[in-house]
Design a protein around this motif. Structure first.
Motif, PDB file in Angstrom:
ATOM      1  N   ARG A 279       0.840  -1.206   0.000  1.00 54.61           N
ATOM      2  CA  ARG A 279       0.000   0.000   0.000  1.00 54.61           C
ATOM      3  C   ARG A 279       0.870   1.250   0.000  1.00 54.61           C
ATOM      4  NH1 ARG A 279      -4.452  -0.491   4.617  1.00 54.61           N
ATOM      5  NH2 ARG A 279      -4.986   1.550   3.726  1.00 54.61           N
ATOM      6  N   THR A 280       1.962   1.208   0.769  1.00 52.26           N
ATOM      7  CA  THR A 280       2.870   2.359   0.808  1.00 52.26           C
ATOM      8  C   THR A 280       3.503   2.598  -0.556  1.00 52.26           C
ATOM      9  OG1 THR A 280       3.357   1.954   3.143  1.00 52.26           O
ATOM     10  CG2 THR A 280       4.919   3.315   1.919  1.00 52.26           C
ATOM     11  N   ARG A 281       3.961   1.494  -1.182  1.00 52.91           N
ATOM     12  CA  ARG A 281       4.578   1.634  -2.511  1.00 52.91           C
ATOM     13  C   ARG A 281       3.562   2.106  -3.540  1.00 52.91           C
ATOM     14  NH1 ARG A 281       6.858  -3.354  -0.991  1.00 52.91           N
ATOM     15  NH2 ARG A 281       5.393  -4.448  -2.357  1.00 52.91           N
ATOM     16  N   ALA A 285       3.829   5.554  -5.575  1.00 57.87           N
ATOM     17  CA  ALA A 285       3.831   5.538  -7.042  1.00 57.87           C
ATOM     18  C   ALA A 285       2.693   6.385  -7.605  1.00 57.87           C
ATOM     19  CB  ALA A 285       3.724   4.103  -7.541  1.00 57.87           C
ATOM     20  N   LEU A 286       1.507   6.325  -6.965  1.00 59.23           N
ATOM     21  CA  LEU A 286       0.352   7.089  -7.433  1.00 59.23           C
ATOM     22  C   LEU A 286       0.581   8.590  -7.270  1.00 59.23           C
ATOM     23  CD1 LEU A 286      -2.500   6.989  -8.556  1.00 59.23           C
ATOM     24  CD2 LEU A 286      -3.356   6.784  -6.215  1.00 59.23           C
ATOM     25  N   ASN A 291       1.829  13.847  -9.509  1.00 59.31           N
ATOM     26  CA  ASN A 291       2.729  14.996  -9.550  1.00 59.31           C
ATOM     27  C   ASN A 291       3.280  15.211 -10.956  1.00 59.31           C
ATOM     28  OD1 ASN A 291       4.326  17.108  -8.192  1.00 59.31           O
ATOM     29  ND2 ASN A 291       6.078  15.758  -8.666  1.00 59.31           N
ATOM     30  N   THR A 292       3.625  14.114 -11.623  1.00 60.96           N
ATOM     31  CA  THR A 292       4.139  14.225 -12.995  1.00 60.96           C
ATOM     32  C   THR A 292       3.081  14.788 -13.931  1.00 60.96           C
ATOM     33  OG1 THR A 292       5.637  12.351 -12.638  1.00 60.96           O
ATOM     34  CG2 THR A 292       5.125  12.922 -14.916  1.00 60.96           C
TER      35      THR A 292
END
Length: 342
Positions: A279-281, A285-286, A291-292
């Protein structure tokens, strides 16, 4: 034949040696039970020492390689054997030895030979082939356990499964795990658990012991019953060096009962940690993706077409006004010339 000798009429050494050789040769072939000491091969021959099982007595022995290789199990140092041999007295150096014509394991060695023969026959039938192995469920709905009542193996399996996955349901069937009745009781318990639709996997567990103690788990009937089972079976017999035939036919071989418990269910704490880490990863990633994309949108918004969206219309309007002016002038000139012509 008695030899007439005296201080004044001594016999030659070679005469005594020849008499000893002839006398020993009359013994013929004998069967001997002893222990093998320091066997070694030299060319086509095997040389070793046979040591008495109780007394401090030993004799050198020799055998052709084919005789030793015909043994159902390899002849090793310290092995108890039964040999057919002919005593031989070598006159040049006065050495007594045994020329072995047959050698077979005795005691536990004979039992190992019988088990090896049984294993080879079962293997030839294809009972151990990987294509017959059933896949274990990732998280079983029900776990069947066949073991002795109030044994260390039972305690180890139950405690380790409970520690790893508290909600795991376990159905225990007790059976005698040593002696002549053991194989039959284990087979009966196996059939009951195999017929239970709530059981997804079955563990057969027993603690360590001697070869004779674990003999029931090499029983031909038990091996075939495990092969015929529709439920995956885990063999957890003895310790790491113990390898009953059950290990070869089972869908999974566990080195110990504790190892079986670790194989049958996942570690709940590790799975929770894995979910938290995933969940942290995923969140990281999300957020990075968002942000991108936000930066891309900001770059698009900073372009002139978005900051001054009427600019392109103004330009086109100027072009249109110029085109209309030129058209009006040209049309006026055309009308003037037409008027002059008229």
């Amino acid at each position: 034949m008695a030899l007439d000798t005296s201080e004044q009429n001594p016999a030659a050494l070679h005469t005594i040696s020849q008499l000893l050789s002839a006398y020993i040769g009359k013994l013929g072939t004998v069967w001997i039970e002893a222990e093998v000491v320091q066997p070694k091969q030299s060319g086509a021959m095997f040389y070793f020492t046979l040591r008495d099982l109780t007394e401090n007595v030993s004799t050198s022995a020799i055998a052709f390689r084919g005789v030793v290789e015909s043994s159902p199990t390899p002849i090793t140092d310290g092995m108890r054997v039964i040999v057919e041999a002919k005593p031989d007295f070598y006159t040049p150096n006065g050495r007594l030895s045994l020329k072995v014509t047959q050698i077979k394991p005795a005691g536990q060695g004979a039992l190992l030979a019988e088990l090896e023969k049984r294993k080879q026959l079962l293997a030839a039938e294809g009972l151990f082939e990987a294509r017959h192995k059933l896949r274990l469920p990732v998280l079983p709905r029900g776990i069947g356990l066949i073991t002795g009542r109030n044994t260390a193996a039972e305690k180890d399996v139950l405690e380790n499964i409970s520690n790893r996955w508290r909600a795991a349901p376990i159905i225990v069937k007790h059976a005698v795990v040593q002696g002549p009745k053991a194989a039959g009781e284990v087979i009966a318990a196996l059939r009951v658990l195999d017929a239970d639709p709530a059981v997804d996997v079955i563990i057969i567990a027993r603690g360590g012991g001697s070869l004779e103690d674990l003999l029931a788990f090499s029983d031909d009937g038990l091996v075939r019953a495990v092969f015929a089972a529709n439920t995956p079976v885990i063999s957890a017999i003895g310790h790491e060096p113990d390898v009953p035939i059950l290990d070869f036919v089972a869908d999974l071989r566990a080195s110990t009962p504790t190892d079986a418990a670790k194989r049958v269910v996942p570690d709940e704490a590790a799975e929770r940690d894995g979910i938290t880490n995933a969940r942290t990863r995923t969140r990281t990633a999300l957020l990075a993706k968002i942000n991108t994309e936000a930066q891309v949108i900001e770059q698009l918004r900073s372009r002139p077409v978005f900051t001054q969206p009427t600019t392109i219309i103004d330009i086109r309007q100027q072009d249109l006004d110029g085109f209309a002016g030129r058209s009006s002038t040209a049309f006026g000139h055309r009308l003037a010339r037409a008027s002059d012509d008229l």
